[in-house]
Design an enzyme around this catalytic site. Structure first.
Site, PDB file in Angstrom:
ATOM      1  N   GLY A 307       0.830  -1.204   0.000  1.00  0.00           N
ATOM      2  CA  GLY A 307       0.000   0.000   0.000  1.00  0.00           C
ATOM      3  C   GLY A 307       0.865   1.254   0.000  1.00  0.00           C
ATOM      4  N   SER A 308       0.392   2.287   0.682  1.00  0.00           N
ATOM      5  CA  SER A 308       0.983   3.621   0.552  1.00  0.00           C
ATOM      6  C   SER A 308       2.389   3.776   1.119  1.00  0.00           C
ATOM      7  CB  SER A 308       0.060   4.656   1.196  1.00  0.00           C
ATOM      8  OG  SER A 308      -1.149   4.755   0.477  1.00  0.00           O
ATOM      9  N   THR A 309       2.847   2.847   1.976  1.00  0.00           N
ATOM     10  CA  THR A 309       4.247   2.932   2.415  1.00  0.00           C
ATOM     11  C   THR A 309       5.183   2.785   1.219  1.00  0.00           C
ATOM     12  OG1 THR A 309       4.084   0.580   2.982  1.00  0.00           O
ATOM     13  CG2 THR A 309       3.937   2.161   4.798  1.00  0.00           C
TER      14      THR A 309
END
Length: 578
Positions: A307-309
């Site tokens: 995801g956004s990491t």
């Protein structure tokens, strides 16, 4: 005349026979002298071996010590009880004593007592007190040999990292198996002499070849950090009713791992114990599969959609290639259309006009998709490989999984778009943390590791381990820009729940769905590092399937905040004077 010839013939025959016999006797005498004089030592050794009985003595396995010298894996003395059939004088007494003291059935012991073998093992890993009691009976034919059993003073602590040993004292999983050659030592032997009936000759005594203990293994783990991270993981698992929680804490400058938590953990002193409620009728294969799952280290053995990491990687590639700057302007209407697919931002109304720094603070999907498309498949794939994401990290733990990524020829714009914000591919938490480290530390691809050195029994260093470092992953300029942007994510953006008063912290949140989509299962995660301007520690928290609120900024970021509040002062990292 004929008679004389016969006499001469018989006389010659007798002489020939005499010569042959003399030759045979001379040969036999010579052979006897050869065997008795020149080969005496050889045949004496064979005779000794024929009447020698050998018993193995286990070597003390090297200990595993944390960075402060705290013993995480030790040995305790146990006994192996064996019987020698030919030496037993009172079989019934032996059966009664051993079955009672060892809590075994008389049938089981009797079967082994009556076996015509040189030595039959009855039971190993018997506690020393029991072994001493059996020795006091002074039963002919019963042998009590002391050896060692692995003992873990802290039970479940770091179970999936340390690993454990089997009945032969060899490593099964974790560091125990990776550093087997350093830890195992060399077994010794006990030699006793027996007569033709197999009875020990008391006058001959016994000869011992003493075992050589294994070397100790000094690792970078800090027990205090490991314990506190474990507490935080257990609290998060309980309060969020999550399936599991993983935390990794590492020095991003050299790859030394301070902690690696995977809850639920298991008891290292009872590694084959199954969870309560497990059916007693399961097959041996089902039992082993269940145990394999219990022992599995999710930080390195399992992959997930980050995801956004993962936007840390997309941002670094975009900055390095020059397709974006922190001041680049974008407009987010709440979605972006790629080919024929409409991909939404997590903020349905959109973020409106924003520069790249604020897009990073807002974790804006359309902006990162735009950066990915500007890079193009060829460039993005090149950075993916150059950052080391297609390789394994090389961590000194067994079973590391590799990245699961689209083949380059199968990547179109839609695939590129989803990868850009951390979906449609899978990596391990350890891989993500290592790659993020190589960006914020100024471009060094370090090798995550626990092993630091091998020590002898006197505590002297006999070997210091070294690990590969790859320079030039990104420029120092890109690294500095990323540190600044990620600090703003924590100080003012979506990672504000990871903020630690008095310290400069950078980081990135993520909320990703597990497959299949729409299952209602999410993974909340957060990567944080400090100090933001000169990172000395980096950590990731991953909460698998939290119930209720499931956003990374609200579930995982507070875990890293609490962790840093305690370990930053402990590590001697000074507060920031504003």
């Amino acid at each position: 005349m004929f008679t004389n010839n016969n006499k001469i013939f018989h006389r010659k025959k007798i002489i020939i026979i005499f010569v042959i016999c003399a030759a045979i006797l001379l040969f036999l005498f010579g052979r006897l002298v050869y065997l008795m004089v020149w080969r005496a030592d050889y045949y004496s050794e064979l005779a000794t071996q024929l009447h020698e009985r050998e018993r193995s003595i286990k070597a003390a396995r090297g200990r595993i010590l944390d960075r402060n010298g705290t013993v995480l894996a030790d040995n305790k003395t146990v006994c192996t009880i064996s019987v020698i059939h030919n030496q037993i004088e009172n079989p019934q007494e032996v059966i009664e004593v051993l079955s009672r003291e060892l809590e075994l059935s008389e049938e089981y012991v009797q079967e082994r007592v009556e076996k015509y073998t040189s030595m039959e093992r009855i039971k190993s890993n018997v506690d020393k007190a029991t072994g001493d009691r059996i020795r006091e009976y002074d039963l002919a034919g019963v042998k009590v040999d002391e050896d060692y059993k692995r003992y873990y003073p802290y039970g479940e602590l770091a179970s999936k990292v340390l690993g454990f040993t089997g009945g032969d004292n060899q490593g099964i999983i974790g560091l125990e198996v990776v550093y087997e050659e350093i830890l195992q030592g060399e077994a010794g032997t006990i030699l006793t002499v027996t007569d033709a009936k197999g009875i020990e000759v008391d006058e001959a005594g016994e000869r011992r070849l003493e075992p050589v203990p294994g070397n100790d293994l000094s690792i970078s783990m800090d027990r205090n950090i490991q314990e506190y991270a474990t507490q935080l993981a257990m609290q998060a698992m309980e309060t969020k009713q999550a399936d599991s929680v993983s935390i990794i804490v590492m020095n991003p400058q050299n790859g030394e791992l301070y902690a690696m938590v995977n809850v639920p953990e298991f008891d290292l002193n009872n590694p084959y114990e199954l969870p309560e409620g497990t059916a007693e009728t399961i097959s041996s294969e089902e039992k082993q599969n269940l145990l394999n799952g219990i022992w599995r280290n999710a930080c390195i053995n399992d992959t997930y959609e980050p995801g956004s990491t993962f936007k840390i990687i997309t941002a670094a590639a975009g900055l390095e290639e020059g397709v974006v700057t922190p001041e680049s302007s974008f407009s987010c209407p709440g979605y972006i259309v790629v080919d024929d697919r409409k991909i939404r931002c997590h903020k349905v109304a959109g973020h409106g006009s924003e520069d790249f720094t604020h897009a990073t603070m807002n974790s804006c999907n359309p902006v990162f998709i735009t950066v990915g498309l500007r890079l193009g498949v060829d460039n993005y794939y090149r950075y993916f490989e150059e950052f080391g994401l297609k390789q394994k990290t090389g961590i000194d733990l067994p079973g590391e999984a590799g990245t699961i990524m689209h083949k380059k020829e199968d990547m179109g714009n839609v695939e590129l778009a989803t990868v850009s914000f951390g979906q449609s591919f899978q990596i391990t938490p350890m891989q993500l943390l290592t790659t993020a480290s190589s960006i914020i530390n100024g471009g060094k691809r370090i090798t995550p590791h626990f092993g630091v050195s091998a020590l002898d029994t006197q505590g002297n260093v006999v070997e210091t381990f070294s690990y590969p470092v790859q320079e030039g992953i990104v420029s120092e300029e890109t690294g500095a820009t990323m540190r600044e942007m990620l600090e703003m994510v924590v100080s003012e953006g979506g990672g504000i729940n990871g903020k630690v008063e008095g310290f400069r912290v950078g980081g990135k949140t993520a909320t990703s769905q597990t497959l299949p989509r729409g299952s209602g299962r999410y993974i909340a995660s957060f990567i944080g590092f400090a100090p933001a301007d000169d990172p000395q520690v980096i950590a990731i928290a991953i909460v698998n399937n939290p119930q209720g609120i499931y956003y990374g900024g609200q579930v995982a970021a507070p875990i890293i905040r609490q962790l840093f509040e305690n370990i930053l002062p402990y590590l001697g990292i000074m507060e920031y004077n504003q």
